[in-house]
Design an enzyme around this catalytic site. Sequence first.
Site, mmCIF file in Angstrom:
data_model
loop_
_atom_site.group_PDB
_atom_site.id
_atom_site.type_symbol
_atom_site.label_atom_id
_atom_site.label_comp_id
_atom_site.label_asym_id
_atom_site.label_seq_id
_atom_site.Cartn_x
_atom_site.Cartn_y
_atom_site.Cartn_z
ATOM 1 N N ASP A 83 1.061 -1.103 -0.387
ATOM 2 C CA ASP A 83 0.135 0.435 -0.024
ATOM 3 C C ASP A 83 0.972 1.612 -0.473
ATOM 4 O O ASP A 83 0.748 2.385 0.628
ATOM 5 C CB ASP A 83 -0.660 -0.068 1.463
ATOM 6 C CG ASP A 83 -1.859 0.862 1.084
ATOM 7 O OD1 ASP A 83 -2.518 1.900 0.014
ATOM 8 O OD2 ASP A 83 -2.130 1.189 2.252
ATOM 9 N N GLU A 131 3.124 -8.005 6.834
ATOM 10 C CA GLU A 131 1.604 -8.591 6.910
ATOM 11 C C GLU A 131 1.766 -10.033 5.498
ATOM 12 O O GLU A 131 1.232 -9.571 4.554
ATOM 13 C CB GLU A 131 1.512 -7.658 6.372
ATOM 14 C CG GLU A 131 0.730 -6.406 7.366
ATOM 15 C CD GLU A 131 -0.983 -6.100 7.567
ATOM 16 O OE1 GLU A 131 -1.010 -5.880 5.829
ATOM 17 O OE2 GLU A 131 -1.382 -5.391 8.504
ATOM 18 N N TYR A 186 -6.578 -3.607 12.348
ATOM 19 C CA TYR A 186 -8.280 -1.799 12.179
ATOM 20 C C TYR A 186 -8.928 -2.601 11.780
ATOM 21 O O TYR A 186 -10.180 -2.024 11.269
ATOM 22 C CB TYR A 186 -7.328 -2.029 10.525
ATOM 23 C CG TYR A 186 -6.360 -1.093 10.187
ATOM 24 C CD1 TYR A 186 -5.563 0.525 10.598
ATOM 25 C CD2 TYR A 186 -5.697 -2.000 10.248
ATOM 26 C CE1 TYR A 186 -4.528 0.688 10.035
ATOM 27 C CE2 TYR A 186 -3.904 -1.511 9.707
ATOM 28 C CZ TYR A 186 -3.631 -0.532 9.978
ATOM 29 O OH TYR A 186 -2.499 0.341 9.167
ATOM 30 N N GLU A 242 0.980 -1.570 14.098
ATOM 31 C CA GLU A 242 0.129 -0.436 13.274
ATOM 32 C C GLU A 242 -1.356 -0.776 13.915
ATOM 33 O O GLU A 242 -2.098 -1.807 14.624
ATOM 34 C CB GLU A 242 -0.320 -1.247 11.512
ATOM 35 C CG GLU A 242 0.930 -0.966 11.496
ATOM 36 C CD GLU A 242 1.123 -1.780 9.306
ATOM 37 O OE1 GLU A 242 -0.467 -1.302 9.512
ATOM 38 O OE2 GLU A 242 1.614 -2.005 8.415
HETATM 39 C C1 GCB Z 1 -1.677 -2.228 6.445
HETATM 40 C C2 GCB Z 1 -0.200 -2.097 6.442
HETATM 41 C C3 GCB Z 1 0.418 -1.175 5.116
HETATM 42 C C4 GCB Z 1 -1.166 -0.631 4.818
HETATM 43 C C5 GCB Z 1 -1.803 -0.259 5.876
HETATM 44 C C6 GCB Z 1 -3.576 0.816 6.064
HETATM 45 O O1 GCB Z 1 -1.899 -3.563 7.322
HETATM 46 O O2 GCB Z 1 0.545 -2.721 6.565
HETATM 47 O O3 GCB Z 1 0.933 -0.840 4.913
HETATM 48 O O4 GCB Z 1 -0.432 0.721 4.399
HETATM 49 O O5 GCB Z 1 -2.773 -1.098 6.238
HETATM 50 O O6 GCB Z 1 -3.447 2.322 6.304
HETATM 51 O O7 GCB Z 1 -4.360 -0.368 5.238
#
Ligand code: GCB
Length: 648
Positions: free
Chosen positions: A202, A446, A499, A535
């Site tokens: 990403d 990941e 997330y 994260e």
């Molecule tokens: C993740 C990734 C990261 C992305 C982020 C997102 O899990 O490790 O590279 O930018 O989520 O914001 O989707």
Amino acid sequence: MDLLAGVVCLVLAWSPGLALEGGMLYPRESPSRELKDLGGLWSFRADWSERRDAGFVQRWYKQPLRQTGPVIDMPVPASFNEITQDPNLRKYIGWVWYEKEVLPPARWLLNEARTRVVLRIGSAHYYSIVWVNGVQVTEHEGGHLPFEAEISSLLQPAQPCRITIAVNNTLTPHTLPPGTIQYFNDESMYPKGYFVQNTRFDFFNYAGIHRPVILYTTPSAYIDDITVTTDLAENIGLVQYLLSIRGSPHYSLALTLRNRDGAVVATGNGSAGELKVRNPNLWWPYLMNEQPGYLYYLEVTLSAMMNGEVSEDKYIQPVGFRTVEVTRTQFLINGKPFYFHGVNKHEDADIRGKGLDWSLIVKDFNLLRWLGANSFRTSHYPYAEEIMELCDAYGIVVIDECPGVGMKDSANFGNKSLQHHLIVMEELIRRDKNRPSVVMWSVANEPASELAPAAYYFKTVIAHTKAMDPTRPVTYVSNANYARDQGAPYVDVICVNNYFSWYHDPGHLEVIQLQLNSEFENWYKTHQKPIIQSEYGADAVAGIHSDPPLMFTEEYQAAVLKQYHTIFDQKRKEYVIGELIWNFADFMTEQATFRVMGNKKGIFTRQRQPKSAAFLLKERYWKVANESGFLTSKHNVSFPQSQTFKCT
Ligand code: GCB
């Protein structure tokens, strides 16, 4: 002259399992070493031929690039993508050609001086081939690590030297990161020859020469590599050193260790040994001590017999005394529990893309200091050595990640990928092994670690990493299910990304605490290893507000963080050893329906202005730092000035 020492050293200086040729010391000036920075404007030409091979067929490296066709000015270091107004260059895939003519100082070419001239490229993304005066001198795979070639024999007195670098940003299933090229042949839908590059990470695949290109010199007998490790025994600091010397079997070595004020605290000789320092100043992380980032300076002097004369080479290696240890519930630095309160970053900025930029680097460190952040992960690739130097000097703790990102397909776990992954880890460790700021290696972000081949793959990568560096723990960052993750048994620390209320249950802040609590408990019960929340976060478009909080507003981003923090505060009393926000700043991605001019999970905008979440996090990080009991007052903790310690 200790002749035997020289012979022994040649044998000892190779770390077990390290297949790479030679060292990769960070270039530093000394009385025996000069640097010439080749930054500035280079000639540039993208190869638009259908197969992108005109440069090779027509041998563009054999003549000045401007004679092969139209060239433009291109800054180095910088990504080439956003320098012009050409949308096709922004998304270009294939070979681009850079060229610069330089005049090496005449004194480098005096025959009797026998100076080695080395061309060093801090990084170029992704695959590079380098010619000097039309002769190929090296090639290198991988976008974020340095490579170099000795070019002395190709230089002519008073003649400009033409450096040509071809760089290709094409990714394959076996590169790190991986990618695929997809061709579209239906001419009723796509123009003839249409293709795209697909990636599963990403961030925008910026390309070009991203870090400094320099010429540096050494004498022909030279210090090729230095490995230092430190330990503490009661109040004695120990520095174990191992030196690799090249260019002469007849030499002696003198080592002098100085403190920050220049006072000599230990001396040694020979190519391997141990120095002892009574009551050393330890290297402490920022906010854990009032003198964070304390560095000593190891001055190595090589005296070699060259044609009946003594030639000297000097190199100064910064050294920090610190230990790292992982228990079932804690991460210890110098024997004290360390809690990571920090960020994930990207090398990313307007116009320059991933090109090194001192103003941005210093601004970012000032923001980290303001925030009270003590650490970051180099998501998702090794960062510039210039950044790592400042981490050492300021006491910013680093989880050093390799470019193992976007490994989502079983094709990314075969032998070819594995072989390259091992080499990348070797290159990363060779580059960063002496850095006290680096406390852990991360071998991937990941990956599809639930796939069966991931077990053997990560077992092998982690074992190899540990064989090369037994002093640091190893991890990779997972978003897999705790019960199905195949590589977790091999890591020292569990790093998890999630997330909640964003990609899962979007808009439902009320699920976060429950889900996060279950996530931590499940991972801990299964593996009994300390956990870092590597994260978490939410997108917020700066300046968009809503109350009650709705997704993409500053309020929603802050609300997500608050929910996470409640659980962090419970679990950091048990086995959670850190929290790293995603992300420090907004950054560019490929265009997609779920990205608004890039990823907006930054707590700062791409221009480094704070969103509401930055103030929330600042309150929290200072509070957490104060609770750790190390701070007497936040006002007397600051970054020391980074030193450029010169040889005497
Ligand atoms: C993740 C990734 C990261 C992305 C982020 C997102 O899990 O490790 O590279 O930018 O989520 O914001 O989707």
